[in-house]
Design an enzyme around this catalytic site. Sequence first.
Site, PDB file in Angstrom:
ATOM      1  N   LEU A  21       0.419   3.610  -2.127  1.00  0.00           N
ATOM      2  CA  LEU A  21       0.800   3.445  -3.527  1.00  0.00           C
ATOM      3  C   LEU A  21       1.309   4.749  -4.136  1.00  0.00           C
ATOM      4  O   LEU A  21       0.862   5.839  -3.798  1.00  0.00           O
ATOM      5  CB  LEU A  21      -0.413   2.945  -4.325  1.00  0.00           C
ATOM      6  CG  LEU A  21      -1.003   1.617  -3.840  1.00  0.00           C
ATOM      7  CD1 LEU A  21      -2.203   1.231  -4.693  1.00  0.00           C
ATOM      8  CD2 LEU A  21       0.038   0.504  -3.848  1.00  0.00           C
ATOM      9  N   HIS A  52       4.234   1.888  -8.238  1.00  0.00           N
ATOM     10  CA  HIS A  52       3.272   0.774  -8.146  1.00  0.00           C
ATOM     11  C   HIS A  52       2.311   0.825  -9.341  1.00  0.00           C
ATOM     12  O   HIS A  52       1.976  -0.206  -9.922  1.00  0.00           O
ATOM     13  CB  HIS A  52       2.418   0.888  -6.880  1.00  0.00           C
ATOM     14  CG  HIS A  52       3.160   0.703  -5.604  1.00  0.00           C
ATOM     15  ND1 HIS A  52       3.277   1.703  -4.666  1.00  0.00           N
ATOM     16  CD2 HIS A  52       3.811  -0.375  -5.091  1.00  0.00           C
ATOM     17  CE1 HIS A  52       3.966   1.249  -3.620  1.00  0.00           C
ATOM     18  NE2 HIS A  52       4.303   0.004  -3.854  1.00  0.00           N
ATOM     19  N   ARG A  69       8.090   4.904   1.457  1.00  0.00           N
ATOM     20  CA  ARG A  69       8.739   5.504   2.636  1.00  0.00           C
ATOM     21  C   ARG A  69       9.128   6.961   2.408  1.00  0.00           C
ATOM     22  O   ARG A  69       9.403   7.674   3.373  1.00  0.00           O
ATOM     23  CB  ARG A  69       9.973   4.689   3.025  1.00  0.00           C
ATOM     24  CG  ARG A  69       9.639   3.343   3.654  1.00  0.00           C
ATOM     25  CD  ARG A  69      10.904   2.668   4.169  1.00  0.00           C
ATOM     26  NE  ARG A  69      10.609   1.576   5.075  1.00  0.00           N
ATOM     27  CZ  ARG A  69      10.414   0.316   4.707  1.00  0.00           C
ATOM     28  NH1 ARG A  69      10.474  -0.007   3.434  1.00  0.00           N
ATOM     29  NH2 ARG A  69      10.153  -0.625   5.603  1.00  0.00           N
ATOM     30  N   LYS A 101      13.538  -1.717  -7.906  1.00  0.00           N
ATOM     31  CA  LYS A 101      14.141  -0.934  -6.817  1.00  0.00           C
ATOM     32  C   LYS A 101      14.552  -1.878  -5.684  1.00  0.00           C
ATOM     33  O   LYS A 101      15.571  -1.694  -5.058  1.00  0.00           O
ATOM     34  CB  LYS A 101      13.180   0.119  -6.275  1.00  0.00           C
ATOM     35  CG  LYS A 101      13.876   0.989  -5.234  1.00  0.00           C
ATOM     36  CD  LYS A 101      12.980   2.052  -4.699  1.00  0.00           C
ATOM     37  CE  LYS A 101      12.117   1.551  -3.569  1.00  0.00           C
ATOM     38  NZ  LYS A 101      12.831   1.339  -2.301  1.00  0.00           N
ATOM     39  N   GLY A 131       0.806  -1.223   0.000  1.00  0.00           N
ATOM     40  CA  GLY A 131       0.000   0.000   0.000  1.00  0.00           C
ATOM     41  C   GLY A 131       0.829   1.258   0.000  1.00  0.00           C
ATOM     42  O   GLY A 131       2.025   1.220  -0.310  1.00  0.00           O
TER      43      GLY A 131
END
Length: 284
Positions: free
Chosen positions: A34, A38, A189, A151, A32
């Site tokens: 997003l 994503h 993050r 990534k 999540g």
Amino acid sequence: MPIPFATVIDLQAALNKDRIDGKKIGFVPTMGALHAGHLSLIARAAEENDVVVCSIFVNPTQFNNASDLEKYPRMPDADIHLLKQAGCDYAFLPSVDEIYPNGKQLLDIDFGALEKVMEGEFRPGHFKGMATVVNRLFEIVNPEKAYFGKKDFQQLAIVKNMVKQLRLPVNVIGCDTLRQDDGLAMSSRNMLLTPPQRKAAPLIYKGMMTAQEFIPFHTVEAVKELVIRYIQQSPLLKVEYFEIVNPETLQPIQNWSECKEVQACIAVLTEGPRLIDNVTYFTI
Ligand code: PAF
């Protein structure tokens, strides 16, 4: 609007109907929060499959740090809205009990040297937890194809290795990292960075990119030092590791002659979130 599912039984009932209709299932597992990275995975899955499932599950077993788990951003309503625009058909938002009905038992699988370096060394237990949940999600969704961002380069290698070891009938597809205009790799993050940390963070990608011009005229060790120094010109960034590895084995190289293409992988600590990234260097 994607159809939201909270239980395995409901999701599987919908997917079984689709399979009877001969539809191909594409799957994008996420935690999540997003972002465009994503959404690019979902868009690719929508191009290559008839039905796209996206899971949103913050997996407790892959966090080796309780505060990281607690702080991990959660915004399911905004996520569902974004999924709608990206072409996702089913959003799967299970509870912990739904994923781990028999308690949080970890998959018993040995990834050998792949899990001993980099993230494996600095986040003990992370990959066992990640592999456990991905295996469980594959078992639930049973997709033809599953999409992962590059990534998380080591994660992708471990998922591919798990699929090979367990002979799972899924094609794992790695997709390029999406970056902000200033080069920072997109990550959920990033939203936890303070404005000064956010301003400093693009030094990570810039530092890694400056190294290419020094290869092969400087040693591997010298290039690593150069990159670390470049990034740590900001007092807000502390390099946890920077490794230049064989992209197949993930083991650090000693000399440029070992591979034509190598992967440079980094983890950087801020006082807020920990950031990871990677780039490819060409050695000849
Ligand atoms: O990359 C992630 O977001 C997670 O590690 C994954 C693959 C969804 C498993 O929890």
